[in-house]
Design a protein around this motif. Structure first.
Motif, PDB file in Angstrom:
ATOM      1  N   GLN C 124     -22.081  65.472 -62.321  1.00 28.71           N
ATOM      2  CA  GLN C 124     -22.975  64.320 -62.440  1.00 28.71           C
ATOM      3  C   GLN C 124     -23.142  63.942 -63.911  1.00 28.71           C
ATOM      4  N   ALA C 125     -23.271  64.946 -64.775  1.00 33.13           N
ATOM      5  CA  ALA C 125     -23.445  64.681 -66.210  1.00 33.13           C
ATOM      6  C   ALA C 125     -22.234  63.938 -66.771  1.00 33.13           C
ATOM      7  N   ALA C 126     -21.033  64.367 -66.330  1.00 32.26           N
ATOM      8  CA  ALA C 126     -19.815  63.724 -66.823  1.00 32.26           C
ATOM      9  C   ALA C 126     -19.737  62.281 -66.336  1.00 32.26           C
ATOM     10  N   LEU C 127     -20.110  62.093 -65.077  1.00 32.56           N
ATOM     11  CA  LEU C 127     -20.073  60.756 -64.494  1.00 32.56           C
ATOM     12  C   LEU C 127     -21.038  59.818 -65.216  1.00 32.56           C
ATOM     13  N   GLU C 128     -22.244  60.305 -65.462  1.00 28.07           N
ATOM     14  CA  GLU C 128     -23.239  59.464 -66.132  1.00 28.07           C
ATOM     15  C   GLU C 128     -22.797  59.134 -67.557  1.00 28.07           C
ATOM     16  N   THR C 129     -22.226  60.126 -68.224  1.00 27.11           N
ATOM     17  CA  THR C 129     -21.737  59.883 -69.576  1.00 27.11           C
ATOM     18  C   THR C 129     -20.618  58.844 -69.562  1.00 27.11           C
ATOM     19  N   LEU C 130     -19.784  58.954 -68.560  1.00 29.44           N
ATOM     20  CA  LEU C 130     -18.681  57.993 -68.426  1.00 29.44           C
ATOM     21  C   LEU C 130     -19.214  56.564 -68.243  1.00 29.44           C
ATOM     22  N   THR C 131     -20.319  56.419 -67.494  1.00 32.64           N
ATOM     23  CA  THR C 131     -20.859  55.063 -67.322  1.00 32.64           C
ATOM     24  C   THR C 131     -21.324  54.495 -68.663  1.00 32.64           C
ATOM     25  N   VAL C 132     -21.940  55.329 -69.469  1.00 35.79           N
ATOM     26  CA  VAL C 132     -22.420  54.843 -70.777  1.00 35.79           C
ATOM     27  C   VAL C 132     -21.246  54.419 -71.642  1.00 35.79           C
ATOM     28  N   ILE C 133     -20.208  55.253 -71.656  1.00 35.60           N
ATOM     29  CA  ILE C 133     -19.033  54.910 -72.473  1.00 35.60           C
ATOM     30  C   ILE C 133     -18.376  53.634 -71.936  1.00 35.60           C
ATOM     31  N   TYR C 135     -19.687  51.104 -70.319  1.00 35.40           N
ATOM     32  CA  TYR C 135     -20.440  49.860 -70.521  1.00 35.40           C
ATOM     33  C   TYR C 135     -20.838  49.611 -71.969  1.00 35.40           C
ATOM     34  N   ARG C 136     -20.680  50.604 -72.821  1.00 41.93           N
ATOM     35  CA  ARG C 136     -21.089  50.432 -74.212  1.00 41.93           C
ATOM     36  C   ARG C 136     -19.938  50.606 -75.190  1.00 41.93           C
ATOM     37  N   GLN C 137     -18.716  50.683 -74.703  1.00 40.31           N
ATOM     38  CA  GLN C 137     -17.588  50.962 -75.591  1.00 40.31           C
ATOM     39  C   GLN C 137     -17.330  49.817 -76.556  1.00 40.31           C
ATOM     40  N   PRO C 138     -16.843  50.142 -77.775  1.00 39.76           N
ATOM     41  CA  PRO C 138     -16.648  51.499 -78.299  1.00 39.76           C
ATOM     42  C   PRO C 138     -17.981  52.108 -78.745  1.00 39.76           C
ATOM     43  N   VAL C 139     -18.161  53.368 -78.478  1.00 37.58           N
ATOM     44  CA  VAL C 139     -19.468  53.970 -78.703  1.00 37.58           C
ATOM     45  C   VAL C 139     -19.304  55.408 -79.207  1.00 37.58           C
ATOM     46  N   SER C 140     -20.225  55.809 -80.090  1.00 32.43           N
ATOM     47  CA  SER C 140     -20.154  57.161 -80.649  1.00 32.43           C
ATOM     48  C   SER C 140     -20.852  58.155 -79.728  1.00 32.43           C
ATOM     49  N   ARG C 141     -20.517  59.405 -79.879  1.00 31.51           N
ATOM     50  CA  ARG C 141     -21.183  60.435 -79.083  1.00 31.51           C
ATOM     51  C   ARG C 141     -22.673  60.472 -79.372  1.00 31.51           C
ATOM     52  N   ALA C 142     -23.013  60.260 -80.637  1.00 33.42           N
ATOM     53  CA  ALA C 142     -24.437  60.298 -80.997  1.00 33.42           C
ATOM     54  C   ALA C 142     -25.212  59.252 -80.203  1.00 33.42           C
ATOM     55  N   ARG C 143     -24.603  58.091 -80.069  1.00 31.71           N
ATOM     56  CA  ARG C 143     -25.320  57.043 -79.355  1.00 31.71           C
ATOM     57  C   ARG C 143     -25.380  57.331 -77.854  1.00 31.71           C
ATOM     58  N   VAL C 144     -24.298  57.872 -77.321  1.00 33.46           N
ATOM     59  CA  VAL C 144     -24.335  58.254 -75.903  1.00 33.46           C
ATOM     60  C   VAL C 144     -25.423  59.310 -75.685  1.00 33.46           C
ATOM     61  N   SER C 145     -25.517  60.249 -76.614  1.00 35.90           N
ATOM     62  CA  SER C 145     -26.564  61.268 -76.530  1.00 35.90           C
ATOM     63  C   SER C 145     -27.944  60.627 -76.541  1.00 35.90           C
ATOM     64  N   ALA C 146     -28.103  59.619 -77.390  1.00 36.58           N
ATOM     65  CA  ALA C 146     -29.401  58.952 -77.495  1.00 36.58           C
ATOM     66  C   ALA C 146     -29.758  58.279 -76.178  1.00 36.58           C
ATOM     67  N   VAL C 147     -28.762  57.682 -75.542  1.00 35.96           N
ATOM     68  CA  VAL C 147     -29.022  57.008 -74.270  1.00 35.96           C
ATOM     69  C   VAL C 147     -29.342  58.034 -73.181  1.00 35.96           C
ATOM     70  N   ARG C 148     -28.573  59.106 -73.141  1.00 41.00           N
ATOM     71  CA  ARG C 148     -28.743  60.062 -72.054  1.00 41.00           C
ATOM     72  C   ARG C 148     -29.842  61.072 -72.360  1.00 41.00           C
ATOM     73  N   GLY C 149     -30.226  61.202 -73.601  1.00 43.46           N
ATOM     74  CA  GLY C 149     -31.318  62.112 -73.945  1.00 43.46           C
ATOM     75  C   GLY C 149     -30.904  63.567 -74.061  1.00 43.46           C
ATOM     76  N   VAL C 150     -29.624  63.837 -73.892  1.00 41.30           N
ATOM     77  CA  VAL C 150     -29.134  65.209 -74.048  1.00 41.30           C
ATOM     78  C   VAL C 150     -27.836  65.189 -74.839  1.00 41.30           C
ATOM     79  N   ASN C 151     -27.460  66.355 -75.301  1.00 48.62           N
ATOM     80  CA  ASN C 151     -26.203  66.487 -76.016  1.00 48.62           C
ATOM     81  C   ASN C 151     -25.039  66.290 -75.046  1.00 48.62           C
ATOM     82  N   VAL C 152     -24.051  65.490 -75.445  1.00 47.55           N
ATOM     83  CA  VAL C 152     -22.954  65.171 -74.524  1.00 47.55           C
ATOM     84  C   VAL C 152     -21.606  65.688 -75.023  1.00 47.55           C
TER      85      VAL C 152
END
Lengths: 218, 308, 218
Positions: C124-133, C135-152
């Protein structure tokens, strides 16, 4: 060199029979690991007793660190003895497992090559919050706030995003989210486990010694 | 109080220390520790008095130079002020003369406060140790390289069951900002009776205006609850500020008597402008059951001079 | 990059003077480099002539491969000669640069290790991270972390290994790696292009408010 084996999974020749033996097999795994690898994991993948794995890992660590003339080296790879300079990397037992790191003297030259691993320094507030969580885990944000005297919500959010803390459970009574530290936290601090955190006792007077403080400070 | 010369140096020192402090200010305990450590953690009456003076001087100077400051900073300062004054008030209790339960409670409060401070200092020390370790460890970089394709090709075939719409629905859920749950327990459901400072001031005026000096005990005799006592106390302070009452005390720690000195008629309408509250929600003049520490800080400062 | 911990940029002690010298410095870089490093790059980072770098690299390769009695070893690390078994890793010269890999013989062992615990389904974590990437690409890991609230970090690694996301570029300002989705990802969803992703934008804060996340939390 002998013919290279294809990467077919499944039964493979006993690692003892491959050039370099268990020692080299352990090194091969360390090369692809992206987190500390436990001795159990090595033992199960290599089908070798755990004690043997531990012995090999300790030998490798010593070997990478270089050795003086007479350090009782008992490595598998029958090297003739003699002083050896350290390698540019080191093997560390950390966060419950083993992982390869670049040697710290070379931080300045290595930093350029680590594309995305850079981590910004933690703020003083984040550091103190992280400390309270580390020593009081599992702990709620409210309790951390009480210790620090300020609201810690946004700081905890940062620590979550950095992967240094994680929500571990809910308080059975209040339902509050309780936080604890992660394996990444241990890795960043170079600790094997939470028990290896520096002792806080010398800094922290327990309830029993508060009486003395009372006498001396008032 | 300190002499003029001492005040001068204190202000000078305070300026530099406070300015340095503000760059990595991390909470009221931080500042409190800083203040106390400059007196080498000697929490004696004198040290605290000086610390308090410096602190107040700092507040005044900051207001004078900057005109205004950030609200969060200001509120943290107020917590420090309250904490300092708590300590100071606790100090005023003769240590050997614990007579009634309130004194014991006060002593316990003092110990708790001090214990919290020591605990905070301990964590601060250890945080420094951890920071050093983080720095040292930061010089070692873990090997963390991409897997070769020959291995990734071996991964089990991915089972993908999401339609674009399902994927989008999940994206919507993930990308929608979460509602932060508050740290504090909500108190909105509590319906404490609202007691108004203005109403209580009127009650006080009715009691005092006929003449004669009354003790606080007498003034609160008819109070229906502790909340009313508290609000009546606040009202008394407001009246004192407005010059409507005066206090008389024959000897230290003896009973305080209140006397009406104001004009006849309703002198209390000036009250509403005053901000005894701390959240600016517009109901400042009304005090509900949860008010406490914040209000205490504001009023204590006026009382500070009396015990030095 | 400028805020990387402990790695003060600018002049550093000559590598020759550090324990292990140029040889160890080269090893340190090789151990953390994610892609082949050219001799030019070594030479410029270490401030050492390129021929010397090449010599060191060739020595290291030979050393890792193990050596018989008489192979003309001229390594810096004055080892006494003698037969040595190969290490579990090897240094290969590919794509114009040098990189360390696990040794081929151990491919089967490494494969066992890598496949251990892998599943066919994305977490589930991978899937959710994939949605952020996505819909927000190109995107940094830091920003994905900020959206998801956890380290990715580890989840992004999984997505990379699965070929669903890829490093597309570097952020011009921060230098952070930016991620985007791949053709394989579109194939799985049965879409022709990223533009065909169902629109969800109207309900959400735009990229400019996400920028704030970054500012406030890092």
């Amino acid at each position: 060199m002998p013919e290279s084996a294809g990467a077919a999974p499944g039964p493979h020749p006993a690692v003892e029979e491959l050039p370099g033996g268990v020692r080299a097999a352990v090194e091969a795994i360390l090369m692809v690991a992206d987190r500390p690898v436990t001795e159990e994991r090595f033992a199960s993948v290599l089908q070798v007793p755990q004690e043997e794995v531990l012995g090999v890992l300790q030998d490798l660590r010593r070997e990478y660190d270089g050795r003086g003339d007479d350090d009782g080296y008992t490595g598998v790879g029958a090297r003739s003895t003699g002083p050896t300079p350290p390698r540019g990397f080191e093997l560390r037992s950390i966060a419950g497992g083993w992982r390869i790191f670049s040697r710290k003297h070379f931080a300045a030259v290595v930093a350029d090559f680590v594309l995305d691993g850079q981590t910004a320094r933690l703020s003083q507030a984040a550091l103190e919050t992280l400390t309270v969580i580390a020593y009081r885990q599992p702990v709620s944000r409210a309790r951390v706030s009480a210790v620090r005297g300020v609201n810690v919500d946004s700081v905890v959010r940062t620590l979550l995003q950095r992967g240094l803390v994680v929500e571990v459970e809910n308080d059975p009574e209040t339902g509050a989210v309780l936080y604890g530290t992660t394996a990444l936290f241990l890795e960043r601090l170079g600790l094997d486990g939470v028990d290896d955190l520096p002792r806080i006792a010398p800094h922290l007077p327990g309830p029993e010694s508060l009486g003395e403080y009372d006498e001396t400070t008032y | 109080m300190t002499t003029a010369v001492e005040v001068g140096t204190a202000v000078h020192v305070a300026r530099t220390v406070f300015e340095v402090q503000l760059t990595n200010f991390s909470g009221p305990f931080d500042l409190l520790l800083n203040l106390i450590s400059r007196r080498e953690l000697d929490i004696t009456e004198i040290a605290l008095a000086q610390v308090t003076d410096e602190f107040i001087a700092h507040i005044r100077r900051a207001q004078a130079t900057d005109g205004e400051w950030k609200l969060d900073e200001a509120s943290e300062f107020l917590v420090v002020a309250a904490t300092l004054l708590d300590l100071k008030a606790a100090r005023l209790l003769p240590a050997g003369a614990v007579e009634d339960e309130e004194d014991v409670a006060l002593l316990e409060a003092r110990d708790l406060l001090f214990a919290r401070l020591l605990q905070y200092r301990a964590f601060k020390d250890v945080a420094r140790v951890l920071a050093d370790r983080l720095d040292e460890e930061g010089a070692r970089y873990p090997r963390d390289v991409a897997l070769e394709p020959e291995f990734t090709r071996l991964l089990p075939e991915l089972l993908w069951t999401h339609s674009p719409e399902e994927f989008a629905a999940l994206a919507l859920k993930v990308l929608t900002p979460r509602q932060e749950e508050p740290t504090a327990v909500g108190i909105e459901h509590l319906h404490a009776p609202v007691v108004s400072v203005r109403d209580q001031a009127a009650v006080l005026q009715d009691l005092l205006e006929p003449g004669g000096a009354l003790s606080f005990g007498r003034l609160t005799e008819g109070a229906a609850s502790r909340l009313v006592v508290v609000v009546r106390f606040l009202a008394l302070l407001e009246l004192f500020r407005d010059g409507a009452v005066s206090f008389e005390q024959a000897a230290p720690l003896s009973e305080l008597l209140v006397r009406w000195t104001g004009r006849a008629g309703r002198s209390v309408p000036s009250l509403p402008e005053d901000g005894t509250g701390h959240d600016g929600t517009g109901h400042d003049e009304r005090v509900t059951g949860d008010s406490g520490d914040g209000d205490g800080a504001g009023t204590d400062t006026t009382e500070g001079g009396a015990d030095a």
